[in-house]
Write an enzyme that holds these catalytic residues in place. Sequence first.
Site, PDB file in Angstrom:
ATOM      1  N   GLY A  23      68.103  32.982 163.057  1.00 57.07           N
ATOM      2  CA  GLY A  23      67.101  34.229 163.731  1.00 57.07           C
ATOM      3  C   GLY A  23      66.339  33.589 164.959  1.00 57.07           C
ATOM      4  N   GLY A  24      65.104  34.145 165.165  1.00 60.97           N
ATOM      5  CA  GLY A  24      64.059  33.807 166.132  1.00 60.97           C
ATOM      6  C   GLY A  24      64.444  34.369 167.433  1.00 60.97           C
ATOM      7  CD  GLU A  25      68.452  36.627 167.018  1.00 60.72           C
ATOM      8  OE1 GLU A  25      69.613  36.165 166.921  1.00 60.72           O
ATOM      9  OE2 GLU A  25      67.716  36.348 165.950  1.00 60.72           O
ATOM     10  CG  ASP A  78      75.963  36.025 159.671  1.00 62.63           C
ATOM     11  OD1 ASP A  78      75.896  34.886 160.007  1.00 62.63           O
ATOM     12  OD2 ASP A  78      75.658  37.030 160.443  1.00 62.63           O
ATOM     13  CB  SER A 101      68.165  37.157 162.519  1.00 63.95           C
ATOM     14  OG  SER A 101      69.073  36.763 163.561  1.00 63.95           O
TER      15      SER A 101
END
Length: 389
Positions: free
Chosen positions: A67-69, A284, A288
């Site tokens: 993630g981190g988007e 997965d 995220s």
Amino acid sequence: MITLIKGADVYAPTPLGINDILIAHDKIVEISPSISLQGGAVTVVDGKGCIAMPGLVDSLVHITGGGGEGGFHTRTPEMQLTEATLAGVTTVVGALGTDATTRTLPDLIAKARALYEEGISAYCYTGSYQLPARTITGSITDDILLIDTMIGIGEVAIADHRGSQPTARELAKVAADARVGGMLSGKGGIVSIHTGDASDQLTLLHEVINTTNIPASQFYPTHINRNQSLLEAGQRWCEAGGFIDMTTSTNEQFIEEGEIPAAQAIAWCLAQGIDASQLTMSSDGNASLPVFDAEGQLIGLEVGKVRSLFDAWQTLAKTEGVFLHDAIAVVTSSPASVLKLKNKGKLAAGCDADIVLCDAQSLDIRDVIARGKHMVSDNGVLIKGTFEA
């Protein structure tokens, strides 16, 4: 450490009928209709009323988080041991994704080794979404050859605005380096491909195999169940000799926008005549699940679950027209074969003792054994991760 499973209906994943399974240390020693052992050192597990199948092989898990988007606060948490074992997953392959800056390869390797020490089998990929690839040694070939946990590279992003927009020439060089590393080390050397939702789909992969000597089997594209059009592109990729992977973690918005549930996508592929050996599912997990608007701006975020792999398998196994042994293969022998994990994904003498016992009627998990260790019994945790409460 000797364990004897008595009277289970064994799927190896080929159906073998009612058998006993003898485990010594971390290996399967024998599978036969009647095995008799005596002595206090033998642990007997009653397998009556259960099917015994190989432990699930999850070929894409963000074991250190992803993630981190949406900024630093949207970095997802790392996977804990029981997230895998309670879901029947005994083998995981870790990967980096969009973020290869705050998520690093040394951390990925350390997490894989930690999971191994806690009881399951764990491998990882070098690289990430972007090319040129992030590596440990400065070389894709050397990473795969010299680092025991690394079995390939990925997940390299194509058809996605978050990827580095690689050319066929760049991707061919990556595949060639990974292939040589795999050959020299006896590993898969696979190139895990993150497939986005852009219209070019798998065109880049076809360009590589049509203009070079790299075979389709060197690539392992995932997220192929994003929509029906991509699924049909996946069918064409299988016809070219490749493999395709469906993602089991999803959400309601993805489904409303056209994503096909993984079990439904696999059932469709089987109905088209694609062999189960070319089809896999992965969770997965801990990635995220970002939702973007038309301008590529993040508008929503959820977290992938390793448990989704077993849930999708259970749905597939109960789907009309799907043979149980094919459903089992898709999450066991097929990913193990693609990744060239020779002792995984099957029940046979000499193979790793990764076994899941499921109730024969409900297909709910009852017991999980990983590398000969009893991790879950009667759906209760026996062994927790080091820092799990």
